[in-house]
Design a protein around this motif. Structure first.
Motif, PDB file in Angstrom:
ATOM      1  N   LEU A  31       0.841  -1.212   0.000  1.00  0.00           N
ATOM      2  CA  LEU A  31       0.000   0.000   0.000  1.00  0.00           C
ATOM      3  C   LEU A  31       0.872   1.257   0.000  1.00  0.00           C
ATOM      4  O   LEU A  31       1.954   1.262   0.610  1.00  0.00           O
ATOM      5  N   PRO A  32       0.381   2.334  -0.601  1.00  0.00           N
ATOM      6  CA  PRO A  32       1.173   3.580  -0.610  1.00  0.00           C
ATOM      7  C   PRO A  32       1.084   4.350   0.704  1.00  0.00           C
ATOM      8  O   PRO A  32       1.740   5.391   0.863  1.00  0.00           O
ATOM      9  N   ILE A  33       0.248   3.875   1.655  1.00  0.00           N
ATOM     10  CA  ILE A  33       0.071   4.590   2.930  1.00  0.00           C
ATOM     11  C   ILE A  33       0.389   3.655   4.103  1.00  0.00           C
ATOM     12  O   ILE A  33       0.364   2.439   3.941  1.00  0.00           O
ATOM     13  N   PRO A  34       0.685   4.216   5.285  1.00  0.00           N
ATOM     14  CA  PRO A  34       0.980   3.357   6.434  1.00  0.00           C
ATOM     15  C   PRO A  34      -0.257   2.572   6.890  1.00  0.00           C
ATOM     16  O   PRO A  34      -1.391   2.997   6.643  1.00  0.00           O
ATOM     17  N   SER A  35      -0.008   1.462   7.560  1.00  0.00           N
ATOM     18  CA  SER A  35      -1.138   0.655   8.041  1.00  0.00           C
ATOM     19  C   SER A  35      -0.880   0.203   9.477  1.00  0.00           C
ATOM     20  O   SER A  35       0.268   0.162   9.928  1.00  0.00           O
ATOM     21  N   GLU A  36      -1.974  -0.156  10.166  1.00  0.00           N
ATOM     22  CA  GLU A  36      -1.828  -0.622  11.547  1.00  0.00           C
ATOM     23  C   GLU A  36      -2.938  -1.641  11.848  1.00  0.00           C
ATOM     24  O   GLU A  36      -4.088  -1.449  11.436  1.00  0.00           O
ATOM     25  N   ALA A  37      -2.554  -2.701  12.582  1.00  0.00           N
ATOM     26  CA  ALA A  37      -3.543  -3.729  12.942  1.00  0.00           C
ATOM     27  C   ALA A  37      -3.929  -3.584  14.413  1.00  0.00           C
ATOM     28  O   ALA A  37      -3.087  -3.261  15.249  1.00  0.00           O
ATOM     29  N   PHE A  38      -5.195  -3.828  14.720  1.00  0.00           N
ATOM     30  CA  PHE A  38      -5.725  -3.696  16.086  1.00  0.00           C
ATOM     31  C   PHE A  38      -6.339  -5.019  16.545  1.00  0.00           C
ATOM     32  O   PHE A  38      -6.803  -5.800  15.716  1.00  0.00           O
TER      33      PHE A  38
END
Ligand SMILES: Cc1cc2nc3c(=O)[nH]c(=O)nc-3n(C[C@H](O)[C@H](O)[C@H](O)COP(=O)(O)OP(=O)(O)OC[C@H]3O[C@@H](n4cnc5c(N)ncnc54)[C@H](O)[C@@H]3O)c2cc1C
Ligand code: SF4
Length: 509
Positions: free
Chosen positions: A119-126
């Protein structure tokens, strides 16, 4: 920062901290996708149940002020696959960050990690804030030691202070399993089931129109699974009010006229996260505390064990053992699944009932799944891949983390005893003892050879004989093998001949 948050179809937890306040910078994304309807052939009620629950959840979020983008299965702009969908929605919403809740399936976990890397943007898992345990908790608890549900269960009871008094188990013992084995013969009366009748004709047409292949029956005018949090809370209350007081006693019973008996039907609600296991347990315990005259500890302990014991145990084993778990076939079984699994068309009354009920209602209770259908599949030495595919498709509550551990592990012993201490196999004796199926059967439960002999008998002894090299060192099997050794050569030959006949031509029986 503009954030896109993904909600998968089994992440319908309206109590999640994400929803505590409305944030205008957050867009929630939900989608009905072919990648999810097609990874296995599902029962039509399972697809309808999930789609209705997702649609209802999206409406609930919207009514609270959240922004939700929802793609229906037939929408023209639905790319039907998660990677493309995310790219599309990130661009359309100018999202600067992508967030998701940890999936419960290995398949989706892997896919999301891969997608995030590109992906071109940051990601975060919860966390999903659903289970009592984390993914790795069971693995950490056992370390290199042999897994054992009972010790995990006791740890859970202590850790979460469930049915504990001054550090001791309430009622003086941890487990009332011995009390949970009554046959049901008509009394106590089973309360009339609570129903949630809905017309789902349009949705079934939508699903068929896009070409999703399903199986099983559905009553489009009266679809009966609860699909919102409110409906599931009603089901939970109904269970506490009417079923709990007999739950434990008749947990293992089977009956031709009663598909639910005293079972809760709450698995779909929990697996889709409309209800949390914690609130189910807390509600049941609260009800028990205020109704101790009618409800005994063994009924409640039987229920608690299924949820904080088996359910969390299965999740832990799944995350400890995947992806290897999905390949196990330690008993070296290779037969195909009989055709009658898709039709219910067999003279064996127990299988006819359990399978037809599964095809008609997308539901069977635990002992039907384990000791009728699973028992037969194992005794006929069916390939665990085929058994898994069937179980994963047929039940409304089937999600891989809880399906595969129950099917491949507990029921088919394909993990060689990693999860269960012995294979759950039986001859007709057990089936006759726990239900009334044998009464109306073409076969006779107490006959071992000849045309009217129950196929389970020959299959059972043949299985022990053929699989002996894999099982004879298991101390819990020694009694079975000593009985096997008492069989004469002549009897064994007859049993083997009949078992081979059943395995070669299952659809003739
Ligand atoms: C071969 C096989 C396959 C199974 N596949 C699934 C599946 O795909 N999904 C699923 O949720 N359960 C599965 N189970 C477990 C169990 O059969 C179902 O959870 C139960 O029948 C659901 O009906 P209920 O809600 O009326 O359960 P109840 O009898 O009322 O039990 C209460 C709850 O306890 C939990 N529970 C009970 N037994 C188990 C178990 N062995 N593992 C995990 N949770 C348990 C469920 O959440 C259930 O809702 C399977 C069991 C077997 C033997
Ligand atoms: S006789 Fe055998 S096949 Fe028939 S119902 Fe009983 S166990 Fe099943």
């Amino acid at each position: 920062m503009k954030t896109l948050r993904l909600l998968l179809g089994d992440q319908l937890n309206s109590e999640h901290s994400w929803f505590k306040k409305v944030d205008t910078n957050v867009v929630y994304l939900m989608a009905e996708m072919r990648q999810e309807t097609d990874y296995v052939k599902h029962h039509i009620q399972k697809v309808v149940g999930f789609f209705l629950a997702m649609r209802s959840f999206a409406e609930t979020l919207r009514s609270k002020g959240h922004t939700v983008v929802y793609r229906k299965i037939g929408d023209k702009d639905n790319p039907q696959d998660l990677g493309t969908l995310l790219e599309q929605c990130i661009a359309q919403n100018n999202a600067e960050k992508f967030e998701y809740q940890l999936p419960d399936e290995y398949r989706l976990d892997k896919q999301l990690k891969e997608i995030c890397r590109s992906l071109p943007i940051p990601s975060e898992a919860f966390d999903t804030e659903h289970f009592y345990t984390t993914r790795n908790e069971l693995g950490d608890f056992f370390g290199k030691k042999q897994l054992l549900m009972e010790s995990f269960y006791r740890m859970m009871r202590k850790k979460h202070n469930v049915l504990m008094i001054n550090g001791q188990p309430e009622g003086g013992q941890w487990n009332f399993d011995q009390n949970n084995r009554k046959k049901w013969t008509g009394n106590p009366k089973i309360p009339r089931e609570i129903t949630f009748s809905k017309n789902v004709g349009t949705l079934v047409e939508e699903i068929a129109k896009v070409g999703v292949k399903t199986f099983g029956k559905i009553n489009t005018e009266a679809f009966n699974w609860p699909v919102s949090r409110d409906e599931n809370l009603q089901l939970l209350d109904f269970f506490c009010e009417h079923l709990l007081e007999n739950f434990g006693d008749y947990q293992d019973a089977m009956h031709t006229e009663e598909k639910f008996l005293f079972h809760s039907r709450l698995s779909f609600a929990m697996n889709s996260k409309m209800l949390s296991p914690r609130e189910v347990i807390d509600t049941v315990l609260e009800h028990y505390r205020t109704h101790q005259k009618e409800i005994t500890i063994s009924q409640v302990e039987g229920f608690v064990r299924q949820i904080i014991g088996w359910r969390e145990y299965m999740r832990g084993v799944y995350w400890k053992e995947m992806p290897n778990y999905a390949q196990y076939n330690k008993l070296d079984n290779h037969n195909p699944l009989p055709h009658f699994f898709w039709t219910g068309d067999t003279k064996m009354n127990c299988l006819k009932h359990a399978i037809t009920q599964s095809l008609d209602h997308a539901y069977a209770h635990h002992i039907q799944r384990l000791m009728i259908i699973g028992n037969y599949a194992l005794l006929t030495q069916t390939h665990p891949d085929e058994v898994d595919q069937w179980y994963l498709g047929v039940y409304v509550d089937a999600i891989e983390w809880v399906e595969i551990t129950n099917t491949r592990g507990m029921s088919q012993f394909a993990d060689g005893g990693l999860l269960a201490t012995k294979p759950y196999v039986s001859s007709a004796n057990y089936i006759h003892k726990m239900g009334n199926y044998c009464k109306g059967c073409f076969y006779q439960h107490n006959v071992k050879t000849g045309e009217k002999a129950c196929p389970f008998n020959a299959l059972y002894w043949n299985f022990l004989n053929e699989k002996r090299p894999f099982l004879e060192n298991n101390p819990r099997m020694s009694m079975m093998f000593s009985l096997l050794d008492k069989k004469s050569k002549n009897e064994m030959e007859q049993l083997q001949a009949r078992a081979i006949e059943v395995m070669t031509h299952p659809d003739r029986f």
